[in-house]
Each structure stands twice: as C-alpha cells, then as structure tokens.
Design a protein around this motif. Structure first.
Motif, PDB file in Angstrom:
ATOM      1  N   THR A 192       0.833  -1.207   0.000  1.00 52.97           N
ATOM      2  CA  THR A 192       0.000   0.000   0.000  1.00 52.97           C
ATOM      3  C   THR A 192       0.867   1.257   0.000  1.00 52.97           C
ATOM      4  O   THR A 192       0.616   2.207  -0.748  1.00 52.97           O
ATOM      5  CB  THR A 192      -0.934   0.004   1.221  1.00 52.97           C
ATOM      6  OG1 THR A 192      -1.597  -1.243   1.321  1.00 52.97           O
ATOM      7  CG2 THR A 192      -1.962   1.101   1.106  1.00 52.97           C
ATOM      8  N   GLY A 193       1.881   1.288   0.855  1.00 55.44           N
ATOM      9  CA  GLY A 193       2.778   2.443   0.890  1.00 55.44           C
ATOM     10  C   GLY A 193       3.498   2.631  -0.436  1.00 55.44           C
ATOM     11  O   GLY A 193       3.679   3.767  -0.895  1.00 55.44           O
ATOM     12  N   ALA A 194       3.894   1.523  -1.059  1.00 53.58           N
ATOM     13  CA  ALA A 194       4.562   1.597  -2.365  1.00 53.58           C
ATOM     14  C   ALA A 194       3.630   2.202  -3.405  1.00 53.58           C
ATOM     15  O   ALA A 194       4.049   3.011  -4.248  1.00 53.58           O
ATOM     16  CB  ALA A 194       5.011   0.209  -2.795  1.00 53.58           C
ATOM     17  N   SER A 195       2.350   1.825  -3.355  1.00 51.01           N
ATOM     18  CA  SER A 195       1.374   2.368  -4.300  1.00 51.01           C
ATOM     19  C   SER A 195       1.235   3.869  -4.125  1.00 51.01           C
ATOM     20  O   SER A 195       1.266   4.634  -5.094  1.00 51.01           O
ATOM     21  CB  SER A 195       0.024   1.673  -4.102  1.00 51.01           C
ATOM     22  OG  SER A 195      -0.969   2.265  -4.910  1.00 51.01           O
TER      23      SER A 195
ATOM     24  N   ALA B 178       2.445   9.173  -6.221  1.00 50.85           N
ATOM     25  CA  ALA B 178       2.811  10.547  -5.885  1.00 50.85           C
ATOM     26  C   ALA B 178       4.065  10.988  -6.633  1.00 50.85           C
ATOM     27  O   ALA B 178       4.540  12.115  -6.446  1.00 50.85           O
ATOM     28  CB  ALA B 178       3.031  10.673  -4.381  1.00 50.85           C
ATOM     29  N   GLY B 179       4.609  10.104  -7.476  1.00 51.56           N
ATOM     30  CA  GLY B 179       5.829  10.419  -8.216  1.00 51.56           C
ATOM     31  C   GLY B 179       7.084  10.259  -7.399  1.00 51.56           C
ATOM     32  O   GLY B 179       8.139  10.817  -7.747  1.00 51.56           O
ATOM     33  N   LEU B 180       7.020   9.462  -6.320  1.00 49.25           N
ATOM     34  CA  LEU B 180       8.155   9.296  -5.412  1.00 49.25           C
ATOM     35  C   LEU B 180       8.508   7.823  -5.245  1.00 49.25           C
ATOM     36  O   LEU B 180       8.868   7.368  -4.151  1.00 49.25           O
ATOM     37  CB  LEU B 180       7.821   9.923  -4.048  1.00 49.25           C
ATOM     38  CG  LEU B 180       7.499  11.424  -4.070  1.00 49.25           C
ATOM     39  CD1 LEU B 180       6.953  11.873  -2.718  1.00 49.25           C
ATOM     40  CD2 LEU B 180       8.740  12.224  -4.442  1.00 49.25           C
ATOM     41  N   GLY B 181       8.433   7.078  -6.331  1.00 46.73           N
ATOM     42  CA  GLY B 181       8.708   5.655  -6.281  1.00 46.73           C
ATOM     43  C   GLY B 181      10.109   5.306  -5.845  1.00 46.73           C
ATOM     44  O   GLY B 181      10.367   4.187  -5.376  1.00 46.73           O
TER      45      GLY B 181
ATOM     46  N   LEU C 167      11.342  19.233  -2.220  1.00 46.42           N
ATOM     47  CA  LEU C 167      10.202  18.315  -2.195  1.00 46.42           C
ATOM     48  C   LEU C 167       9.123  18.841  -1.258  1.00 46.42           C
ATOM     49  O   LEU C 167       7.940  18.863  -1.599  1.00 46.42           O
ATOM     50  CB  LEU C 167      10.670  16.931  -1.745  1.00 46.42           C
ATOM     51  CG  LEU C 167       9.588  15.873  -1.512  1.00 46.42           C
ATOM     52  CD1 LEU C 167       8.812  15.599  -2.778  1.00 46.42           C
ATOM     53  CD2 LEU C 167      10.215  14.593  -0.973  1.00 46.42           C
ATOM     54  N   ARG C 168       9.530  19.296  -0.108  1.00 42.92           N
ATOM     55  CA  ARG C 168       8.563  19.786   0.880  1.00 42.92           C
ATOM     56  C   ARG C 168       7.793  20.980   0.334  1.00 42.92           C
ATOM     57  O   ARG C 168       6.579  21.104   0.539  1.00 42.92           O
ATOM     58  CB  ARG C 168       9.294  20.152   2.178  1.00 42.92           C
ATOM     59  CG  ARG C 168       8.399  20.725   3.269  1.00 42.92           C
ATOM     60  CD  ARG C 168       9.141  20.798   4.595  1.00 42.92           C
ATOM     61  NE  ARG C 168       9.268  19.496   5.216  1.00 42.92           N
ATOM     62  CZ  ARG C 168       8.912  19.219   6.481  1.00 42.92           C
ATOM     63  NH1 ARG C 168       8.377  20.152   7.243  1.00 42.92           N
ATOM     64  NH2 ARG C 168       9.075  18.023   6.973  1.00 42.92           N
ATOM     65  N   GLU C 169       8.455  21.853  -0.344  1.00 45.05           N
ATOM     66  CA  GLU C 169       7.813  23.079  -0.836  1.00 45.05           C
ATOM     67  C   GLU C 169       6.881  22.826  -2.013  1.00 45.05           C
ATOM     68  O   GLU C 169       5.952  23.597  -2.238  1.00 45.05           O
ATOM     69  CB  GLU C 169       8.897  24.096  -1.230  1.00 45.05           C
ATOM     70  CG  GLU C 169       9.673  24.627  -0.029  1.00 45.05           C
ATOM     71  CD  GLU C 169      10.849  25.497  -0.440  1.00 45.05           C
ATOM     72  OE1 GLU C 169      11.190  25.501  -1.658  1.00 45.05           O
ATOM     73  OE2 GLU C 169      11.450  26.150   0.430  1.00 45.05           O
ATOM     74  N   SER C 170       7.127  21.750  -2.762  1.00 50.32           N
ATOM     75  CA  SER C 170       6.353  21.524  -3.994  1.00 50.32           C
ATOM     76  C   SER C 170       5.331  20.399  -3.883  1.00 50.32           C
ATOM     77  O   SER C 170       4.502  20.215  -4.778  1.00 50.32           O
ATOM     78  CB  SER C 170       7.309  21.188  -5.141  1.00 50.32           C
ATOM     79  OG  SER C 170       8.005  19.966  -4.870  1.00 50.32           O
ATOM     80  N   ILE C 171       5.360  19.661  -2.773  1.00 48.97           N
ATOM     81  CA  ILE C 171       4.634  18.397  -2.754  1.00 48.97           C
ATOM     82  C   ILE C 171       3.123  18.571  -2.827  1.00 48.97           C
ATOM     83  O   ILE C 171       2.429  17.792  -3.496  1.00 48.97           O
ATOM     84  CB  ILE C 171       5.052  17.570  -1.519  1.00 48.97           C
ATOM     85  CG1 ILE C 171       4.622  16.121  -1.707  1.00 48.97           C
ATOM     86  CG2 ILE C 171       4.491  18.155  -0.229  1.00 48.97           C
ATOM     87  CD1 ILE C 171       5.302  15.163  -0.760  1.00 48.97           C
TER      88      ILE C 171
ATOM     89  N   SER D 146       2.118  19.231  -6.460  1.00 51.74           N
ATOM     90  CA  SER D 146       2.262  18.056  -7.328  1.00 51.74           C
ATOM     91  C   SER D 146       1.237  16.986  -6.982  1.00 51.74           C
ATOM     92  O   SER D 146       0.731  16.292  -7.874  1.00 51.74           O
ATOM     93  CB  SER D 146       3.680  17.491  -7.216  1.00 51.74           C
ATOM     94  OG  SER D 146       3.964  17.107  -5.882  1.00 51.74           O
ATOM     95  N   LEU D 147       0.891  16.843  -5.701  1.00 49.95           N
ATOM     96  CA  LEU D 147      -0.103  15.842  -5.315  1.00 49.95           C
ATOM     97  C   LEU D 147      -1.462  16.137  -5.929  1.00 49.95           C
ATOM     98  O   LEU D 147      -2.197  15.224  -6.326  1.00 49.95           O
ATOM     99  CB  LEU D 147      -0.234  15.788  -3.787  1.00 49.95           C
ATOM    100  CG  LEU D 147       0.771  14.936  -3.017  1.00 49.95           C
ATOM    101  CD1 LEU D 147       0.565  15.114  -1.521  1.00 49.95           C
ATOM    102  CD2 LEU D 147       0.649  13.466  -3.399  1.00 49.95           C
TER     103      LEU D 147
END
Length: 795
Positions: A706-709, A714-717, A744-748, A751-752
C-alpha cells in the motif's frame, strides 16, 4: 432477547388415562382428589392418592396426579418415580412420557428427556405439547434445526399455540431471519395478546428492522399493561440506541436502576451507552458496580471494562482485565478473542493471534471470530502470504456456502437511460480513514450513469455521515439488521454491483455477501487483501499494489486494476507546511506514523540499523496509544533500549488529536519510516500532505505494498524498497541532500493535486470504468455458462 423456551415448571395433567368426561366428584372421590392436586390443594389430596396407589399399584390416574403434584412441589426424584410407574402400567400413555420428559429435563438428564419426548410423539404424533417441550430442550442444547422442525409440528397440530409461535420466532431471530421471526411474534399475539415474551420479542424485531414507530407503539401497549416490564424497557432502550438517541436510552437504564438497583443488566447496558458517549469514567463506574452485584458474570463485566480501555487506545489495561476474565472463564470464546485483539494492539501479534485461534476453536460457528483471526494474521511478520491466504479461505470453507443463499438471477441488460445500481456496504461512513478516501469519489460520481445506494452498518453518525448522505440516491441505516435481512433488503433494492468496504475488520457484513444478494460483488478500500470468499467476484486494486502475475495466487477474487486504488481528501483544517526541521537543526529527524500494533521485531531491527548508521538522527514514534496507558508506552521505550539506542534519540509520543498530530509532524520531522508487513496507507498520505516522504518496504502481497502504491503514484517511487537492506540504505541516506528534501517539501502539495491520489474527478472516472469492466466480465461469464449448458444439452 427473552423467549418462552422454558419447559413447564410442573408436568402437565391436562390429559390422563381417565375418561374424557369424568364422573361427578360425589361418585368418584379419586377424580375429586386429582382436581384438588391440579389446583395446588395438596394437604388432603396427596395422602388420599397415596392410599389409593398402595391398594391399587397400577392406578394410572392417581399415579399421574402424584407425579404432577410432586413436580409442583419440587420433589423431582419422587415425581420421576411416579411417572416411571405410570409408563410401566400404561406404556401407551403419550402424556405420561411427555410429563416424564418434563421432569427429566428439570433434573438435567437431557438425553433421557429427549428419549421420553420422542416416545410420547411416537405414541401420539398429534401431541402438540410434546413437540413443543422437545423443541425447547433442543433449543437449550443448540440443535436449532431439529428444534425448528419440532416447533413447526407443534403448530401443525395446534395452530393457535402462542408459545410455539414465540419460540419459533425466537429461533429465526437467532438465525438472523428477523422478518420471518416478526410474523411469528405477531401470530403469537393474535392468539394471546398479553403474552409478555412475545411482546418483548416483537419490540426487538421491529427495532432490528428499523420499524421504530411501530416498535414504540408496541412498547406503549406493553407498558400500559405492565409498567415495570424490564425486558420491554431494555428492548426499547436498544431501539433508541439504534436511532442514535443515546440520551433517551440512558434515561431508561437510569430509571431501571432506580427501581431495580440490584439488577445487573441495566448497569452493564448503561455502561455501554456512556461508553458510546465517550464518558469513560462514568462507564467504568457502571461496570464496577455490576461486578459487585450478586450473580454477576464477572468475566463478561471484565471484558466490558477491557472494551472500554481498548476504545481509548489503552491496550495494556485491556489485557490486564481480560487476563483476569480468562482466569474466571477460560473457555469463553469472546473473552479470548478480545484478549487476542488487545495483544495485537499492544504489539504482541503472535500471542494475540494464538489467543484468537483458541477462540475460533471454541466457537467455530461465529464468522466474526474467524474474521478477527484473518485480520490478526496480517500483523504477524512470521507468516507467509500463502498462510494468510489459507486462513482467509477457511472463512469461505466454514460459512461461504450457506444453505439459505438467495436464488441466483441473471444479470440484466441495460436499456437506453438505465443506470447501473451500485451498492456500498460499510460501517465507516463517518469520520474515519475510509470516508477520507470515499468522499472525493462520492462528490464526483456520475449519477447519470450510476445510481448510488449506501448501506451504513454502524449506528455512529457525525458531520461526515451527513455530507456523504447528500451524495447518495438511497441511504439505508442498517445497523440493526441481521446478515440475512440485510441481504434480503439489498436484493429487493435490485443492486447490480455490491461493494464491501470493510473486509474482515470489525463490524463487517461478509456473511450477508455470502448469501449473494447482488449478481456482481466486489471488495475495495477497507483493507487491501483477499476476502477469501467465493461469493465476492472482484477486488479493486492497482498495478503497484498488485503487479500482474504476482499476487493472483493469493486471491479468491479476480483483480480489477485501476490507475490507482484510492483517492484522498486532505483535512480542510490541516496546518500549513513548516520549513524543513533539519535545515534549522542540521540533524535529520525520522517519524513513524503507524499504530503501535504494526511495529514488530523486524521493523525495530531495520529502524535501529538506520539510526545506528546515522548517529546524529532522532526518531519520533507517534504510537496512537493513549497517554494514560503508561505501561504500553514504557514497553515501547524498552524495545528501543534493547537495540542500544540512547533514550534521548527516541521520542515515544502518545495519541494526539489529528490537527495536533499533523502540526507536530510537519514542524518536528523530516522523513517517515514505514512499518511492514502492515504498511501505511492513509497515514502515508497524511505525511505527504504535510511535506514528508515515506521510506516504505514493498513486500510480495497486496497489503504489504500500500505504501509503495501511494509513493509511486505521488511520483516518489524511488523512496520504495523491495528488501530490508535497501530500506535501510534509502532511509540512511535520506538526509544527504537537504536542499532536495526542502524542494520536495515546498512543492509536494501542488504536485499531489495533479495526481489521481487527490484528483477526485479523475479517480471517479476510473472507478466508473472499473464498475462497467466488472459488469462486462460477469456478463461474458454468464453467457459462456449458458453456451456451455446449451452445448451439453445437445450431446
């Protein structure tokens, strides 16, 4: 539920070997003495009848009367002796054998009582009382099928037998066939409108079917006749609870306690009502009071107290209470199952699963206990996917082919303008992680194509419930309904595709799915693993959680893969993302956001390796455990100490309100470390929304991925590992480039929003496509089956 299941307190003397029209008393003094005994006038009658049988040892009417009289006086051994003499003198007396059966039952010689009743029935097949009394005995020993046959025979020979109607209704209530039970309770009251147990049972049946107004009318009638009828009042309170009227139910229980302070039931039930209202200290006082009363089942009171602690996320206190309960009653399946679940919640998955297995062995007829076991094995890292699948399939072996399965009907053909009728069954249509994922779908579902019916199986309602209601074409509150009646209602609603959102978690209605109320049935969202049921045709997933060719062998369902298996609605009041803590402190801080029960030895070993590889790092463990459960929190600290980690590097946190948790997460932590095999889902999404990536381990089976999915969609594979060494490596190097973590923190969040994880409209379209794919697959299978049958008939 009360029912008229007790055999008569004394043997019946309504039919003896005397003539049908006895002579007047002045002609036959024996007849006069018999009538006196029947009226309870024993002083003169008993000595006279004893004198008669001394002179005439085979005088059947006198022996019969003596047997009945001694039964009334509680002298069971003497009563049996007299009836033994009757059947010896008149071996064709059906009534004598029936009365002998009554005495034997009161003496707890049940096999002999059954034999006596069956002999009476053989001699006189139309003896309704013998059929009825045999049925009550069979009910007591749990032989429901034979009891049902005996009650039906009693009614065949005496259609106006109110007690038999009431007991047959009670039997159907036990089996969950409340609508059928209702008709028998009504019949019982037609023939005896003042039968108290039938009135009480009728109230309960009406409430369980959601017929609250009619139930209240029956309550008012019963209470007008018997204002202190405890059972009617208790059933009324249950009906009020089913409507969410907790204050009214509380008032009834308090009134009962005021009038009957030594009664156990009102104290225990009041505790339950207070617990629902989260008035935990008051609830605990009620359970303690119940335990002080005479005749209390202490183990069940302790179990209720344990439930109180578990509802507050205090597993250590629950375990303590339940261990005491097991000492008092070591073979109570419910207590053992609750102990097992408390152990799982407290981090002892293997011991907990073993306790639940013992519960299943003691009560294999209860599907909910086996569901507890199926859920429990998913916490144990020592078990293989094959073993977990085997455990899930055991549910189907035991309960998956019920004899009262609804008849199968063909899939309908859609005409122009027809909508597919979708049914959703869930107990989590409230402030719950399931609803967090469900609400965006409901908002964007195309009602021109889909007719949405929701079957809400919980009595809890809140603002989220009200929002979800507005999106449904049909909303049914079905908490009081049995599995059978729920299935019947779904069938009458004509649902095309029925989706379960609970899996084997608490309060599931998989037994209703086993009855096959809809032609196409699927599982989704509640937990990403197989249900094990043949009656559930499909499971909705995605290609990351279930890579093609990898997980099919561990499924009884056919997998339907969507672009992503879930969507998410971030909380509206979530705080803004804070700047990266490591950029201020120069030290990386990890966090765990999984409930404590998912943390096992393998997880601890991996986390310790990460922390040892980066000596300047810290770990915050958000346990979800209540702050008052100091024992469990201390146990967590000791576990980390055993891995030679300094106390100041490990911050064990108790449960926090969601807003406080999110704020702490974004202001104090940089990266999340996932658990395994039971990894994060919604927790991972919360962390992403607050700017934190999750290092996750993708195992072989669905729920381990589930976490992998989530991370992949989220584009963070690249934060996903497939083995523990890689997990440790990714986590150990997470702080190597703080500028990248900051970016990553500023854009997440931006992007989500562009992914199906947060794009409810995009997810709804893929969900609708999956629905019609399931329908087409099922339709093709139906057509193939028809073709096969046609070809077979031509041979």
């Amino acid at each position: 539920m009360q029912s008229e299941t007790e055999t008569q307190a004394v043997p019946d003397t309504s039919s003896t070997s005397t003539p049908a029209t006895p002579p007047p008393a002045h002609i036959d003094p024996v007849w006069h003495a018999i009538q006196a005994c029947a009226a309870g006038q024993f002083d003169e009658a008993l000595p006279f009848l004893k004198a008669v049988v001394e002179n005439h040892p085979d005088h059947v009417p006198a022996l019969m009367a003596l047997g009945a009289a001694h039964g009334q006086l509680g002298m069971l051994r003497e009563s049996k002796d007299y009836f033994d003499r009757v059947v010896e003198a008149d071996p064709k007396s059906a009534q004598a054998f029936s009365n002998l059966g009554n005495v034997l039952k009161l003496m707890n010689d049940l096999p002999a009582a059954v034999t006596a009743y069956r002999r009476a029935i053989t001699l006189q097949p139309g003896l309704a009382d013998a059929h009825y009394n045999l049925a009550t005995l069979l009910l007591d020993i749990g032989d429901l099928e034979e009891a049902e046959k005996s009650l039906e025979r009693a009614l065949l020979f005496r259609p106006a037998y109110s007690e038999a109607h009431n007991n047959l209704g009670d039997l159907h209530m036990r089996r969950g066939k409340v609508e059928i039970a209702l008709s028998h309770f009504r019949q019982a009251l037609v023939w005896n409108q003042h039968l108290p147990q039938a009135q009480a049972n009728l109230v309960l049946a009406l409430y369980r079917l959601g017929l609250y107004e009619e139930g209240e009318a029956v309550v008012n009638t019963a209470l007008a006749e018997r204002p202190d009828d405890t059972q009617v009042l208790m059933n009324q309170a249950m009906g009020l609870l089913a409507q969410g009227r907790t204050a009214d139910a509380e008032a009834i229980y308090r009134g009962l306690i005021e009038r009957f302070p030594e009664e156990i039931g009102p104290w225990v039930n009041l505790g339950g009502v207070l617990q629902i209202q989260q008035r935990y200290e008051e609830a605990a006082e009620c359970y303690r009071k119940a335990m002080s009363l005479k005749g209390v089942n202490a183990s069940l009171c302790l179990a209720s107290m344990a439930g109180l602690w578990l509802s507050q996320d205090q597993p250590a206190k629950a375990i303590e209470e339940l261990k005491h309960a097991v000492m008092l009653e070591s073979r109570h399946a419910g207590v053992l199952a609750n102990l097992g679940w408390a152990m799982v919640s407290g981090g002892d998955a293997a011991l907990g699963v073993e306790s639940i297995r013992r519960a299943v062995a003691l009560a294999p007829q209860l599907p909910e206990l086996r569901s507890n076991l199926i859920y429990g094995v998913h916490f144990d890292p020592a078990l293989t996917p094959e073993k977990r699948f085997e455990t899930a399939r055991e549910w189907n072996t035991c309960y998956g082919d019920p004899k009262d399965k609804l008849p199968i009907f063909p899939l309908r053909q859609f005409g122009k303008g027809d909508r597919l009728r979708l049914g959703i069954v869930s107990g989590d249509l409230r402030n719950h992680s399931v609803a967090t994922c469900l609400e965006p779908l409901f908002e964007h579902l195309d009602h021109d194509r889909i007719e949405l019916s929701c079957y809400y199986t919980s009595g809890q309602q809140d603002a989220v419930t009200e929002r979800l209601k507005r999106h449904a074409d049909l909303w049914r509150a079905v908490a009081p309904l049995s599995y059978f009646d729920l299935a019947q209602r779904i069938r009458r609603d004509g649902i095309d595709i029925l989706i379960d959102l609970s899996w084997h978690t608490g309060g599931n209605r998989l037994a209703a799915f086993a009855l096959k109320p809809a032609p196409v049935q699927a599982s989704w969202l509640g937990f990403f693993a197989t249900t094990g049921l043949d009656a559930i045709d499909f499971r909705l997933s995605d290609a990351i959680m279930d890579p093609p060719g990898q997980t099919e062998a561990w499924h009884s369902e056919q997998l339907i893969r969507m672009p992503t298996a879930l969507t998410f609605r971030p909380p509206a009041d979530a705080p803004a993302i804070a700047s990266l803590p490591a950029s201020r402190t120069g030290k990386l801080t990890y966090a765990s956001v999984s409930k404590y029960g998912r943390i096992n030895a393998r997880v601890l070993d991996a986390w310790a390796r990460v922390l040892h590889a980066q000596p300047d790092t810290r770990l915050i463990v958000f346990t979800g455990i209540d702050a008052r459960d100091g024992a469990t929190l201390e146990r967590a600290r000791r576990q980390f100490a055993m891995h030679e980690l300094d106390e100041d590097r490990i911050d064990i946190r108790p449960r926090l309100p969601l807003a406080d948790f999110l704020a702490a997460l974004t202001t104090e932590a940089d990266v999340v470390l996932d658990t395994f095999p039971y990894c994060g889902g919604v927790g991972t999404l919360y962390a992403l929304w607050m700017g934190l990536p999750t290092v996750t381990l993708a195992g072989p089976s669905s729920y381990e991925r589930t976490g992998a999915s989530v991370m992949t969609h989220a584009g963070l594979g690249h934060w996903m590992a497939t083995e523990v060494d890689a997990f440790v490596a990714i986590a150990s190097h997470a702080g190597d480039d703080l500028s990248e973590l900051t970016r990553l923190r500023e854009s997440i969040r931006t992007s989500l929003k562009a992914t199906p994880l947060l794009d409810g409209r995009q997810f709804a379209r893929s969900f609708e496509t999956a629905l019609f794919e399931m329908w087409e697959v099922a339709l093709a299978a139906q057509q193939a089956q028809k073709q096969e049958m046609t070809e077979g008939s031509d041979v």
